[in-house]
Design a protein around this motif. Structure first.
Motif, short mmCIF file in Angstrom:
data_model
loop_
_atom_site.label_atom_id
_atom_site.label_comp_id
_atom_site.label_asym_id
_atom_site.label_seq_id
_atom_site.Cartn_x
_atom_site.Cartn_y
_atom_site.Cartn_z
N GLN A 106 -48.38 -43.89 -25.28
CA GLN A 106 -48.71 -45.22 -25.04
C GLN A 106 -48.06 -45.73 -23.72
O GLN A 106 -48.45 -46.76 -23.35
N ALA A 107 -46.85 -45.24 -23.45
CA ALA A 107 -46.20 -45.60 -22.14
C ALA A 107 -47.35 -45.39 -20.79
O ALA A 107 -47.27 -46.42 -20.18
N LEU A 110 -49.47 -48.33 -20.58
CA LEU A 110 -48.62 -49.54 -20.05
C LEU A 110 -48.45 -49.42 -18.52
O LEU A 110 -48.39 -50.17 -17.88
N LEU A 115 -47.01 -51.85 -15.57
CA LEU A 115 -45.49 -52.01 -16.03
C LEU A 115 -44.47 -51.14 -15.30
O LEU A 115 -44.97 -49.96 -15.03
N GLU A 119 -39.12 -51.46 -17.66
CA GLU A 119 -39.43 -52.31 -18.26
C GLU A 119 -40.12 -51.65 -19.71
O GLU A 119 -39.67 -52.16 -20.96
N ILE A 120 -40.87 -50.70 -19.77
CA ILE A 120 -41.26 -49.82 -20.95
C ILE A 120 -40.08 -49.21 -21.61
O ILE A 120 -40.02 -49.46 -22.82
N TYR A 124 -38.98 -50.04 -25.79
CA TYR A 124 -38.65 -49.03 -26.53
C TYR A 124 -37.22 -49.15 -27.05
O TYR A 124 -37.26 -49.01 -28.55
#
Length: 126
Positions: A106-107, A110, A115, A119-120, A124
């Protein structure tokens, strides 16, 4: 001449932090893919041949991680997290790897949207 002569032949040189981060994510996702299909009550067994050429047939992620020779530094961190989970709790090593692999998957999306990794991480944590 220069930096390329410092490394073994076949060593890849990565330019830029973004590409290095994506390569790290790929290595961890590959490790998670290996263990994902052995997760749960209907998990499949894996055949692993270790460095001594001993054959293991198991669906236990802790055994897989103990017998596999993981070379990539980022993937080794997942192996260490799996071992720590096994040592502290006695179970859940497969869950640790599968969860981390999915979070990194998922990261990646992003990161491709622009991003920043910090920020990720904040997302989380919250």
């Amino acid at each position: 001449r220069g930096i390329p002569n410092l490394f073994k032949s076949g060593t890849a040189h990565i330019r830029g932090k973004e590409e290095a981060v994506l390569k790290n994510i790929e290595a961890c996702k590959d490790l998670a893919t290996i263990t994902r299909t052995s997760y749960g009550p209907n998990g499949m067994n894996k055949m692993i041949i270790n460095y001594l050429e001993k054959l293991f047939v198991t669906s236990d992620a802790a055994t897989m991680m103990a017998e596999m020779e993981v070379q990539h530094p980022a993937a080794k961190l997942l192996v260490l997290a799996s071992r720590m989970q096994e040592r502290e709790i006695g179970d859940g090593s497969n869950y640790v790897i599968v969860l981390a692999g999915e979070l990194l998957k998922q990261a990646r999306g992003l990161l491709e949207l622009g991003l920043h990794p910090s920020e990720i991480i904040k997302g989380y944590v919250q």
